[in-house]
Design an enzyme around this catalytic site. Structure first.
Site, PDB file in Angstrom:
ATOM      1  N   PRO A   2      43.333  34.384  48.791  1.00 29.76           N
ATOM      2  CA  PRO A   2      44.635  34.646  47.831  1.00 29.76           C
ATOM      3  C   PRO A   2      44.894  36.310  48.002  1.00 29.76           C
ATOM      4  O   PRO A   2      43.971  37.094  47.297  1.00 29.76           O
ATOM      5  CB  PRO A   2      43.653  34.351  46.845  1.00 29.76           C
ATOM      6  CG  PRO A   2      42.395  34.237  46.535  1.00 29.76           C
ATOM      7  CD  PRO A   2      42.103  34.557  48.057  1.00 29.76           C
ATOM      8  N   GLU A   3      45.775  36.466  48.550  1.00 28.61           N
ATOM      9  CA  GLU A   3      46.627  37.694  48.188  1.00 28.61           C
ATOM     10  C   GLU A   3      47.649  37.386  47.216  1.00 28.61           C
ATOM     11  O   GLU A   3      48.203  36.403  46.772  1.00 28.61           O
ATOM     12  CB  GLU A   3      46.990  38.369  49.616  1.00 28.61           C
ATOM     13  CG  GLU A   3      45.756  38.537  50.530  1.00 28.61           C
ATOM     14  CD  GLU A   3      46.234  39.318  51.714  1.00 28.61           C
ATOM     15  OE1 GLU A   3      46.879  40.441  51.626  1.00 28.61           O
ATOM     16  OE2 GLU A   3      45.657  39.043  52.839  1.00 28.61           O
ATOM     17  N   HIS A 100      31.363  22.502  44.168  1.00 31.98           N
ATOM     18  CA  HIS A 100      31.771  23.788  43.436  1.00 31.98           C
ATOM     19  C   HIS A 100      33.109  23.834  42.637  1.00 31.98           C
ATOM     20  O   HIS A 100      33.725  24.488  42.369  1.00 31.98           O
ATOM     21  CB  HIS A 100      32.374  24.695  44.793  1.00 31.98           C
ATOM     22  CG  HIS A 100      31.127  24.808  45.749  1.00 31.98           C
ATOM     23  ND1 HIS A 100      30.099  25.481  45.543  1.00 31.98           N
ATOM     24  CD2 HIS A 100      31.192  24.368  47.212  1.00 31.98           C
ATOM     25  CE1 HIS A 100      29.229  25.361  46.595  1.00 31.98           C
ATOM     26  NE2 HIS A 100      29.913  24.876  47.553  1.00 31.98           N
ATOM     27  N   ARG A 119      32.434  30.425  47.024  1.00 32.48           N
ATOM     28  CA  ARG A 119      31.931  31.759  46.966  1.00 32.48           C
ATOM     29  C   ARG A 119      31.365  32.305  45.520  1.00 32.48           C
ATOM     30  O   ARG A 119      30.753  33.291  45.423  1.00 32.48           O
ATOM     31  CB  ARG A 119      32.372  32.587  47.849  1.00 32.48           C
ATOM     32  CG  ARG A 119      32.352  32.376  49.255  1.00 32.48           C
ATOM     33  CD  ARG A 119      33.164  32.973  50.432  1.00 32.48           C
ATOM     34  NE  ARG A 119      32.550  34.316  50.357  1.00 32.48           N
ATOM     35  CZ  ARG A 119      32.916  35.113  51.243  1.00 32.48           C
ATOM     36  NH1 ARG A 119      34.122  35.170  51.819  1.00 32.48           N
ATOM     37  NH2 ARG A 119      32.466  36.424  51.654  1.00 32.48           N
ATOM     38  N   LYS A 162      47.202  62.178  50.932  1.00 36.36           N
ATOM     39  CA  LYS A 162      46.183  61.653  51.163  1.00 36.36           C
ATOM     40  C   LYS A 162      45.567  61.446  52.762  1.00 36.36           C
ATOM     41  O   LYS A 162      46.606  61.227  53.543  1.00 36.36           O
ATOM     42  CB  LYS A 162      46.414  60.125  50.803  1.00 36.36           C
ATOM     43  CG  LYS A 162      46.878  59.890  49.506  1.00 36.36           C
ATOM     44  CD  LYS A 162      46.054  58.612  48.815  1.00 36.36           C
ATOM     45  CE  LYS A 162      46.163  58.217  47.389  1.00 36.36           C
ATOM     46  NZ  LYS A 162      45.583  59.387  46.540  1.00 36.36           N
TER      47      LYS A 162
END
Length: 289
Positions: A2-3, A100, A119, A162
């Site tokens: 998931p992004e 799960h 996970r 940066k």
DNA sequence: AACACCCCCTGTCGGC
DNA sequence: TGCCGACAGGGGGTGT
């Protein structure tokens, strides 16, 4: 999986079943995921109505009718499954539960929504809407890349001074929120920029945007928009809430394509893999400078 | 302040 | 075949 595009795809998949529905029963099948569930999690949800299902960065936000927000993060391996039209059919009465499956939301819409996360890097929170922005997880979250704010000028402002490489700066959720390892690699390839280039290099001395900043901002938005339109990416058989597969993974130009020829027309390069900030970076050393 | 690491956890895959 | 290490979409926490 998931992004941002995947979380947005999940949000759209859950919205019809959740919005306007009440939690009739909540099965919490273990005490914790990445973090312990909030105290009395199931009890506090039961009877509440979902007024809206939103998203901030990679977080799903279910606004409840008592002013609380159910915050859901999928971590690396979290997913939701929707079983529609199953009023009164509880998973623990059937053999429908898979390994799960950690949480099951039974809704007045008749849908059962199951959260699965091998996970367990995902987590759920229950926080008052009024103070959510002050929560430590949300306080420092950066700009939404698909909102109207992200352009070359803002990117230059965020990156000015940066020394970190572009790869790390784009992954930094306190600057831009929602990009992950895949879409950072893809955006940099589209922009023809090296993942190692200094982020501060995209700001002019006067702080204004360089052409590269304008280009990168466009590429970030473009790749995310295309991915959302494609229903996100389905890696390792990951499925959308309705069971269908996103197909943007077929449009990856560099991610997980080590040793393949660079897909940029006219480029003779080969996709390489390197490690930055402990994560794999895929890029073409020829056309990405 | 701005990094670099380590860790959480399970599953899968490639090499030997 | 089995075992073992490396690695996987994230990100909080600690230490320098």
């Amino acid at each position: 999986m998931p992004e941002l595009p995947e979380v947005e795809t999940v949000r759209r998949g859950l919205e019809p079943a959740m919005t306007g529905a009440r939690f009739t029963k909540v099965e919490q099948r273990r005490a914790d995921l990445r973090f312990p569930f909030p105290p009395d999690f199931a009890e506090r949800l039961t009877g509440r109505r979902v007024d809206a299902l939103g998203r901030r960065a990679k977080y799903l936000l279910a606004d409840l009718d008592n002013g609380d927000v159910l915050v859901m993060h999928l971590g690396m391996s979290g997913s939701f499954r929707v079983d529609a039209d199953m009023p009164g059919v509880f998973h623990h009465d059937r053999s429908k539960l898979a390994a799960h499956d950690h949480v099951v939301f039974h809704l007045s819409s008749g849908a059962a929504i199951t959260y699965n996360d091998p996970r367990r890097f995902g987590f759920m929170l229950l926080e008052p809407r009024a103070t959510l922005a002050d929560h430590r997880f949300f306080r420092d979250i950066g700009v939404e890349p698909l909102g109207n704010e992200l352009d070359g000028a803002l990117l230059a402002r965020l990156f000015a001074g940066k020394a970190a490489p572009l790869k790390a700066a784009l992954l930094d959720q306190t600057l831009i929120a929602g990009l992950g390892n895949i879409y950072v690699c893809e955006a940099l390839h589209r922009a023809g920029l090296s993942p190692r280039r200094e982020a501060g290099d995209l700001a002019r001395k006067d702080g204004g945007p360089t052409k590269r900043a304008e280009l990168l901002a466009r590429c970030v938005r473009e790749v995310l928009e295309e991915a959302v339109a494609a229903g996100g990416s389905s890696l390792r058989d990951h499925r959308q809430a309705d069971g269908s597969l996103g197909y943007f993974q077929h449009n990856f130009r560099v991610y997980d394509r080590e040793n393949e020829p660079c897909p940029k027309p006219g480029c003779r390069g080969t996709i390489a893999r390197t490690v930055q900030s402990g994560r794999s970076t895929f890029y073409c050393g020829v056309c990405q400078r």
